[in-house]
Design a protein around this motif. Structure first.
Motif, PDB file in Angstrom:
ATOM      1  N   ALA A 125       0.829  -1.207   0.000  1.00 46.68           N
ATOM      2  CA  ALA A 125       0.000   0.000   0.000  1.00 46.68           C
ATOM      3  C   ALA A 125       0.863   1.256   0.000  1.00 46.68           C
ATOM      4  N   ASP A 126       1.899   1.243   0.835  1.00 46.31           N
ATOM      5  CA  ASP A 126       2.782   2.393   0.964  1.00 46.31           C
ATOM      6  C   ASP A 126       3.474   2.682  -0.362  1.00 46.31           C
ATOM      7  N   ASP A 127       4.039   1.634  -0.971  1.00 44.36           N
ATOM      8  CA  ASP A 127       4.699   1.776  -2.265  1.00 44.36           C
ATOM      9  C   ASP A 127       3.771   2.388  -3.298  1.00 44.36           C
ATOM     10  N   ARG A 128       2.519   1.894  -3.278  1.00 43.40           N
ATOM     11  CA  ARG A 128       1.633   2.252  -4.380  1.00 43.40           C
ATOM     12  C   ARG A 128       1.010   3.619  -4.222  1.00 43.40           C
ATOM     13  N   MET A 129       0.882   4.085  -2.986  1.00 43.77           N
ATOM     14  CA  MET A 129       0.160   5.350  -2.869  1.00 43.77           C
ATOM     15  C   MET A 129       0.990   6.538  -2.416  1.00 43.77           C
ATOM     16  N   HIS A 130       2.230   6.282  -2.033  1.00 40.11           N
ATOM     17  CA  HIS A 130       3.027   7.406  -1.545  1.00 40.11           C
ATOM     18  C   HIS A 130       4.269   7.628  -2.384  1.00 40.11           C
ATOM     19  N   THR A 131       4.675   8.876  -2.480  1.00 36.94           N
ATOM     20  CA  THR A 131       5.918   9.203  -3.177  1.00 36.94           C
ATOM     21  C   THR A 131       7.102   8.939  -2.251  1.00 36.94           C
ATOM     22  N   ALA A 132       8.300   9.079  -2.781  1.00 35.13           N
ATOM     23  CA  ALA A 132       9.497   8.811  -1.990  1.00 35.13           C
ATOM     24  C   ALA A 132       9.561   9.686  -0.733  1.00 35.13           C
ATOM     25  N   PRO A 133       9.366  10.983  -0.826  1.00 38.73           N
ATOM     26  CA  PRO A 133       9.420  11.791   0.394  1.00 38.73           C
ATOM     27  C   PRO A 133       8.350  11.389   1.402  1.00 38.73           C
ATOM     28  N   GLN A 134       7.176  11.006   0.911  1.00 32.31           N
ATOM     29  CA  GLN A 134       6.120  10.576   1.830  1.00 32.31           C
ATOM     30  C   GLN A 134       6.487   9.286   2.536  1.00 32.31           C
TER      31      GLN A 134
END
Lengths: 227, 227
Positions: free
Chosen positions: A149-158
């Motif tokens: 989920a994290d990979d798919r919905m957040h950018t690198a800084p997020q």
DNA sequence: CGTTGGGTTGAGCGCGATCAAGCGTGGTGG
DNA sequence: CCACCACGCTTGATCGCGCTCAACCCAACG
């Protein structure tokens, strides 16, 4: 790779506070401990390789372990980084009897080794042990799904901000703390190239994050939450 | 959302062939069946919502279920798609007692409902049941880790090729088969926007993949393996 | 000192998201 | 019966993220 056959007091103590063991009754814990051995692995050594026969699973007593896989063209892709208290390769207890990924010591590592055949026997005799195993499997599953989920919905800084927030002392406001491991390892954990992590850090400067080597300084934790 | 309290013969049969139950002895299977109820869910209905109290986990008897999460800005991100025989939300048996994700019926769905409290009791009485649960948890964990690896190291056309190869009849050479669900759902499963899936399909045309609605035609399965 | 290893910075680019428009099919109602 | 619409999908244009390669920096260490 120096195998220490016996558990010293300190190791025993660490092990008993592991999620896998800490809720077990004394008797059940004792039975587990009887079949555990401890190995110490040097930095960069391979712990197990994908495709090889799965004889053991492990919990980490100290240090960090990198789980990764190889693509056909020989490139390595990190899947996760596990640290003290975490269990790795428990899922190898079931399935086809081989490891599906590679595991490498990211630094000097102390591992508790559980023989799979023995654990299978033990868990089919002691529901208590089985429940402990289930609980750990379940928590690892949750982690993995969170990762997708994290990979798919957040950018690198997020993703980096997330990580920092989950890994800093829970005192609000302004903090200063030390990264638990190398940045290149963190990059892999977050699914990034090292350069991308570096840029993520500098893009968080505007959100009050300062970097001094491995020491991170966060001006306002709350502000970071809104990235 | 029409709850059918009793298990009819067909449903019972489906359930007994599920990975969770198929290796159980008759007695253990019977005990599981005693505490199962079946629900039928209409397309697009929400099965459970993230954060809500986790009373049950489920196995899918027919249809497909989408697991997804909401970001703070209200956007949905798919984490996985599960079909007949799969178990969802087993990990809710442990942890904080809430669901961590949302589940939605992608079409009309038939679910077997397992009461979590009851399953906890059952698994701490019957090691056989516990082992079955562990085995399913473990396979779900493997799936999730594979998903992370796949996302991180493969491009959209490669992930699509992977999916097609894993979902086509195992006869080599030239094949024609039907996608198990809508393309938009497949896009989500692969971590793609629908447009990106569409483009991935057309980029596979040069590798001998033709698309006619939901029907896929692959000229040379071996050739597709080398993408 | 030179070397080595971890980290940063820069330039270029490809992948995939996004927004917008268009297409085809199946369903509905006048 | 056909006009119309709704829905799933495709196609096009644009853009930003993060990968890649390359150069550089810096501290630790022999």
């Amino acid at each position: 790779m120096n195998k220490t056959l016996t558990l010293n007091v300190r190791e025993r103590d660490l092990l008993l506070n592991t999620p896998l063991l800490k809720r077990l009754s004394g008797a059940a814990a004792e039975r587990m401990l009887d079949s555990v051995s401890v190995v110490s692995i040097e930095s960069r050594d391979i712990i197990f390789g994908q495709g090889s026969q799965a004889k053991n699973f492990y919990t980490i007593l100290s240090g960090f372990v990198r789980i990764y896989t190889l693509s056909r063209d020989g490139r390595e892709t990190d899947i996760g980084v596990y640290g003290p208290g975490d269990a790795i390769a428990i899922d190898a207890m079931f399935g086809d009897g081989t490891y599906h990924f590679n595991a490498q010591a990211a630094e000097a590592v102390l591992l508790a080794t559980f023989n799979i055949a023995e654990m299978k026997r033990l868990s089919s005799e002691s529901p208590e042990v089985a429940v402990a195993l289930m609980s750990v499997l379940s928590s690892n599953l949750g982690q993995a799904m969170d990762c997708v989920a994290d990979d798919r919905m957040h950018t690198a800084p997020q993703r980096l901000a997330n990580f920092l927030l989950q890994n800093c002392p829970p005192t609000g406001g302004s903090i200063r703390f030390r990264l638990p491991f190398q940045k290149s390892l963190l990059a892999g954990k977050l699914g990034l190239a090292p350069e991308a992590l570096s840029r993520a850090f500098s893009s968080l400067r505007s959100a009050g994050v300062a970097v001094h080597g491995r020491v991170i300084e966060i001006n306002d934790v709350e502000a970071l939450r809104n990235v």
